[in-house]
Write a protein that holds these residues in place. Structure first.
Motif, PDB file in Angstrom:
ATOM      1  N   CYS A  63     -68.531   6.898  11.394  1.00 18.16           N
ATOM      2  CA  CYS A  63     -68.414   6.381  10.024  1.00 18.16           C
ATOM      3  C   CYS A  63     -67.009   5.813   9.811  1.00 18.16           C
ATOM      4  CB  CYS A  63     -68.694   7.482   9.012  1.00 18.16           C
ATOM      5  SG  CYS A  63     -68.564   6.908   7.303  1.00 18.16           S
ATOM      6  N   PRO A  64     -66.901   4.512   9.536  1.00 18.84           N
ATOM      7  CA  PRO A  64     -65.573   3.904   9.406  1.00 18.84           C
ATOM      8  C   PRO A  64     -64.805   4.325   8.147  1.00 18.84           C
ATOM      9  CG  PRO A  64     -67.249   2.294   8.874  1.00 18.84           C
ATOM     10  CD  PRO A  64     -67.961   3.531   9.371  1.00 18.84           C
ATOM     11  N   VAL A  65     -65.486   4.918   7.181  1.00 13.05           N
ATOM     12  CA  VAL A  65     -64.799   5.307   5.941  1.00 13.05           C
ATOM     13  C   VAL A  65     -64.815   6.825   5.719  1.00 13.05           C
ATOM     14  CG1 VAL A  65     -65.110   3.085   4.777  1.00 13.05           C
ATOM     15  CG2 VAL A  65     -66.890   4.854   4.569  1.00 13.05           C
ATOM     16  N   GLN A  66     -65.163   7.577   6.753  1.00 13.14           N
ATOM     17  CA  GLN A  66     -65.212   9.043   6.702  1.00 13.14           C
ATOM     18  C   GLN A  66     -66.006   9.566   5.497  1.00 13.14           C
ATOM     19  OE1 GLN A  66     -61.536   7.978   6.940  1.00 13.14           O
ATOM     20  NE2 GLN A  66     -61.983   7.633   9.093  1.00 13.14           N
ATOM     21  N   ALA A  67     -67.198   8.996   5.299  1.00 14.07           N
ATOM     22  CA  ALA A  67     -68.047   9.416   4.185  1.00 14.07           C
ATOM     23  C   ALA A  67     -68.939  10.597   4.560  1.00 14.07           C
ATOM     24  CB  ALA A  67     -68.908   8.251   3.721  1.00 14.07           C
ATOM     25  N   ILE A  68     -68.942  10.992   5.841  1.00 17.65           N
ATOM     26  CA  ILE A  68     -69.813  12.077   6.302  1.00 17.65           C
ATOM     27  C   ILE A  68     -68.949  13.224   6.813  1.00 17.65           C
ATOM     28  CG2 ILE A  68     -71.700  12.715   7.838  1.00 17.65           C
ATOM     29  CD1 ILE A  68     -72.070   9.613   8.254  1.00 17.65           C
TER      30      ILE A  68
END
Length: 72
Positions: A63-68
């Motif tokens: 995940c490129p935006v660290q949403a997980i």
């Protein structure tokens, strides 16, 4: 294990759904959602599993935006 998806951070790149399609899907809003998750606080979904989830670590790391996130 708990999987936490912050949908408010999601940009809809689809990496998680490609890596771990048994857990993630892209919704009609263009963002990722947990297939069997429940709504948490605003902008957040959660999934609790007693079983290990194949590919979840790769989805978190992809995940490129660290949403997980996961909690064990």
């Amino acid at each position: 294990m708990k999987v936490i998806l912050e949908t408010s951070k999601c940009i809809g790149c689809g990496a998680c759904a490609a890596i771990c399609p048994q857990v993630f899907e892209i919704g009609t809003d263009g963002k990722s959602h947990l297939i069997k998750g429940t709504k948490g606080p605003a902008g957040r979904e959660e999934l609790v599993s007693d079983e290990p989830i194949n590919g979840i670590d790769d989805a978190v790391n992809g995940c490129p935006v660290q949403a997980i996130k996961t909690e064990k």
